[in-house]
Scaffold this active site. Structure first.
Site, mmCIF file in Angstrom:
data_model
loop_
_atom_site.group_PDB
_atom_site.id
_atom_site.type_symbol
_atom_site.label_atom_id
_atom_site.label_comp_id
_atom_site.label_asym_id
_atom_site.label_seq_id
_atom_site.Cartn_x
_atom_site.Cartn_y
_atom_site.Cartn_z
ATOM 1 N N TRP A 1 0.962 -1.316 -0.248
ATOM 2 C CA TRP A 1 -0.021 0.050 0.199
ATOM 3 C C TRP A 1 0.776 1.369 -0.002
ATOM 4 C CZ3 TRP A 1 -1.882 2.870 5.075
ATOM 5 C CH2 TRP A 1 -3.014 3.651 4.007
ATOM 6 N N LYS B 1 -13.560 0.021 6.195
ATOM 7 C CA LYS B 1 -13.779 -1.135 4.785
ATOM 8 C C LYS B 1 -15.220 -1.921 5.107
ATOM 9 C CE LYS B 1 -10.562 0.194 2.588
ATOM 10 N NZ LYS B 1 -9.021 1.310 3.631
ATOM 11 N N ASP C 1 -0.961 -6.069 9.453
ATOM 12 C CA ASP C 1 -2.139 -4.787 8.173
ATOM 13 C C ASP C 1 -2.918 -5.348 8.184
ATOM 14 O OD1 ASP C 1 -3.050 -2.537 8.522
ATOM 15 O OD2 ASP C 1 -2.217 -2.364 6.832
HETATM 16 C C1 LMR Z 1 -6.690 1.581 -0.104
HETATM 17 O O1 LMR Z 1 -5.934 1.702 -0.286
HETATM 18 O O2 LMR Z 1 -7.167 2.676 -1.552
HETATM 19 C C2 LMR Z 1 -6.996 2.859 0.511
HETATM 20 O O3 LMR Z 1 -7.082 1.863 2.348
HETATM 21 C C3 LMR Z 1 -7.646 4.124 1.388
HETATM 22 C C4 LMR Z 1 -6.423 4.606 1.426
HETATM 23 O O4 LMR Z 1 -6.544 5.293 2.869
HETATM 24 O O5 LMR Z 1 -5.315 4.823 0.829
#
Ligand code: LMR
Length: 401
Positions: free
Chosen positions: A134, A250, A215
């Site tokens: 992420w 979510k 996570d």
């Molecule tokens: C995402 O990965 O799009 C979500 O977790 C929202 C974010 O805060 O990035």
């Protein structure tokens, strides 16, 4: 007049995920589709307000409670319920009081407080995140002062896990390295380790004295609440030190309420108390204490058997709809682009798919078709629905041929 103190401030780049939402909002194309941000939209293209949340909210509002400060680590009942959800009611870590949880501002808040704890209190220097991960993981840990490194994870040739290289890298890490692992529904790839692979990883973590940071932001979006909790329980059984960030953005469709938790498993109840005292210092000097409403909503649902059952059903409905649109997209692409195999999308889990689209293709999708995706090629399949899937399938087929 004094000169501006901010005249040398540079313009920062926009966020790779949330910045896309801003671009999307300013697009006047009525057929635009936002597959960028990780948000679940229902088949009408709107973010649902779950029935279990509506009921909980009605009950809470009817009480007209005063709004005193919460404890620094938030709502104690909520924190206990989070622990039961993550570890199971029968867990040894709960019985032995080796776990503490703090209500946080979403999963991001949990990651930040956890990162600060590891850097400032434990003295860790390095964190290892998956390649890819992420986008915000790098920023959060980097801003906390940790060196952010990557371990191999995704193999774009096989569209699976680069498990051999991942294991080799983990085995080579120095003791006390923090290893960030996505407990289910890997973001951004949608590709998870299988149970045997997780067992291998936990063996390495224990043998090498690494600090696992799990996570879990998508529990319930993979297979079920219970099955998606497998990794947390496996690590809790084996590790005497464990950090977990969880999010309800979510799974409860409570994005803007910022509700999550940071849980830390320690070696003893006494150690856990010391850990908790340090977390409180970190939180107090950051945002003092979390807001009431979001924790009360989740607490009300989790504490009531009927509402919890309803939540599980509603979550299951979201999960199954995502599976259907994954399958529809794969079928559409097969029809529109004979010879192109998009079936991998049906094997990935959760809200995301690493689509294999290149940065150039993603830009073309956005500029020519108003279909927004993250430049890494990640698409949020949870934003597809029966009305927009044709447009998206056609747009994708146009950019990949
Ligand atoms: C995402 O990965 O799009 C979500 O977790 C929202 C974010 O805060 O990035």
């Amino acid at each position: 007049m004094m000169n501006s103190a901010f005249s040398a401030v540079e313009l920062a780049p926009s966020d790779p995920i949330l910045g896309l939402t801003e671009l999307f909002k300013s697009d006047s194309n009525p057929n635009k589709v936002n597959l960028g941000v990780g948000v679940y939209y229902n088949d009408d293209g709107v973010v649902p307000l779950l029935d279990c949340v509506k009921t909980a909210e009605t009950q809470i509002v009817a009480k007209h409670r005063a709004r005193a400060y919460q404890p620094i680590d938030g709502n104690a009942k909520y924190n206990k319920l989070v622990q039961t959800l993550l570890f199971g009611a029968e867990s040894e870590v709960l019985d032995s009081n080796r776990i503490i949880t703090a209500q946080t501002l979403g999963g991001t808040g949990a990651l930040k407080v956890g990162a600060d704890f590891l850097k400032q209190v434990v003295g860790c220097t390095d964190v290892w995140i998956s390649d890819p991960s992420w986008a915000n993981h790098r920023g959060i840990f980097g801003n906390a002062g940790l060196n952010v490194n990557v371990y191999p994870y995704y193999d774009s040739e096989t569209r699976g896990i680069a498990f051999g290289p991942m294991v080799d890298q983990l085995k080579a890490l120095p003791q006390q390295s923090v290893v960030l692992l996505h407990a289910c529904c890997h973001n951004p790839t949608g590709v998870d380790l299988n149970e045997d692979q997780w067992r291998t990883v936990v063996d390495i973590v224990v043998d090498r004295g690494l600090i696992p940071f799990l996570d879990i932001a998508y529990q319930g979006f993979g297979s079920s609440l219970d099955e998606d909790g497998f990794v947390v329980r496996l690590f809790a059984e084996r590790c005497r030190s464990l950090v977990i960030s969880n999010s309800f953005s979510k799974s409860f469709s409570l994005y803007g309420e910022r509700i999550g938790g940071l849980s830390i498993v320690s070696d003893s109840a006494e150690e856990a108390k010391r850990v908790q005292s340090q977390l409180k210092c970190l939180i107090r000097t950051n945002y003092s204490n979390p807001p009431i409403h979001s924790g009360a909503l989740v607490e009300t649902v989790l504490a009531n058997q009927d509402l919890k059952k309803q939540w599980d059903l509603e979550l299951g409905g979201m999960r199954e709809r995502i599976k259907r649109v994954r399958s529809d997209l794969s079928t559409n692409i097969a029809k529109l682009c004979p010879g192109v195999d998009f079936s991998f999308i049906t094997k990935q889990k959760g809200m995301f798919s690493y689509s294999g689209l290149t940065r150039e293709q993603v830009i073309k999708l956005r500029e020519e078709y108003s279909v927004y995706a993250v430049e890494s090629g990640r698409i949020c399949v949870a934003a597809l629905n029966s009305k927009n899937i044709k447009t998206v399938s056609e747009a994708i087929s146009q950019v990949i041929i």
